[in-house]
Design a protein around this motif. Structure first.
Motif, mmCIF file in Angstrom:
data_model
loop_
_atom_site.group_PDB
_atom_site.id
_atom_site.type_symbol
_atom_site.label_atom_id
_atom_site.label_comp_id
_atom_site.label_asym_id
_atom_site.label_seq_id
_atom_site.Cartn_x
_atom_site.Cartn_y
_atom_site.Cartn_z
ATOM 1 N N LEU A 118 24.409 17.395 -30.750
ATOM 2 C CA LEU A 118 23.961 16.311 -29.881
ATOM 3 C C LEU A 118 24.754 16.306 -28.576
ATOM 4 N N THR A 161 17.996 9.172 -27.170
ATOM 5 C CA THR A 161 19.390 9.609 -27.086
ATOM 6 C C THR A 161 20.322 8.573 -27.697
ATOM 7 N N ARG A 170 23.366 18.847 -26.350
ATOM 8 C CA ARG A 170 22.097 18.363 -25.786
ATOM 9 C C ARG A 170 22.356 17.393 -24.638
ATOM 10 N N GLU A 218 11.524 15.354 -34.670
ATOM 11 C CA GLU A 218 11.808 15.143 -33.245
ATOM 12 C C GLU A 218 10.592 14.523 -32.557
ATOM 13 N N VAL A 271 17.861 17.854 -32.244
ATOM 14 C CA VAL A 271 18.891 17.340 -33.148
ATOM 15 C C VAL A 271 18.285 16.522 -34.279
ATOM 16 N N ARG A 319 18.952 22.518 -25.194
ATOM 17 C CA ARG A 319 17.941 21.516 -25.576
ATOM 18 C C ARG A 319 17.655 21.690 -27.059
ATOM 19 N N LEU A 320 18.519 21.099 -27.881
ATOM 20 C CA LEU A 320 18.406 21.220 -29.324
ATOM 21 C C LEU A 320 17.620 20.038 -29.892
ATOM 22 N N GLU A 361 13.637 8.731 -23.225
ATOM 23 C CA GLU A 361 14.733 9.655 -23.498
ATOM 24 C C GLU A 361 16.018 8.878 -23.769
#
Length: 186
Positions: free
Chosen positions: A153, A60, A156, A26, A165, A162-163, A56
């Motif tokens: 996801l 994402t 999230r 991550e 992923v 708030r994983l 982000e």
């Protein structure tokens, strides 16, 4: 997929997430996003630079476009010569998703397209190389694992949890390997 398949998927997710956390996946993808932001911002006047919100958006978009059963299985099936129907459907869905993400995150979402090109291209080549070596059992656990990661996801993106992923990604390799190990043991 029977009970053994469910156990394999769950173990793959637990062990894969632990490995991903240990490898700081991550953090590394966020660093890639920061690097992309700083590279893009170099020499740009104020007001036209990317923000951490853009980073982000890049992260994402990359996760949404790359993690999931359609991209993985579609690419593998294309490489195996079974057609590209799933990839066409995925491309249409990704287009609509990109429009929605761009409204929230801006132009940085387009950076995910480069990652998708490399990622799906490599998976297609891998599928071609593997030929008929992947039996249905391995594909089933791969599909189930990808679906669970995609669900994480979604949680999230919805702001529910708030994983991390990205740290779950090694499970996509471990699940088919788990099927092989169970097959050897039984």
């Amino acid at each position: 997929m029977g009970q053994a398949g469910v156990v394999i998927v769950l173990l793959a997710l637990v062990i894969g997430t632990m490995l991903g956390a240990w490898w700081r996946l991550e953090q590394r993808i966020e660093q890639l996003g920061e690097w992309a932001r700083s590279t893009f911002n170099r020499g740009r006047p104020a007001g036209t630079t990317l923000t951490s919100r853009s980073v982000e958006g890049f992260v994402t978009a990359t996760l949404v476009f790359c993690i999931g059963p359609m991209g993985i299985l579609g690419s593998l099936q294309d490489g195996l010569g079974q057609g590209n129907d799933q990839l066409i459907v995925k491309a249409i869905l990704d287009g609509f998703t990109a429009l929605a993400l761009s409204a929230s995150f801006g132009f940085a979402v387009a950076g995910g397209a480069a990652v998708v090109l490399v990622y799906q291209g490599l998976l297609t080549v891998l599928g071609w190389w593997l030929g008929g070596l992947l039996p249905p059992a391995e594909l089933n656990v791969l599909d189930a694992t990808g679906g669970i990661i995609l669900m994480a996801l979604g949680l999230r993106l919805a702001g529910i949890a708030r994983l991390a992923v990205t740290e779950m990604v090694p499970a996509l390799v471990l699940a088919p390997v788990g099927v092989v190990i169970v097959g050897l043991v039984t």
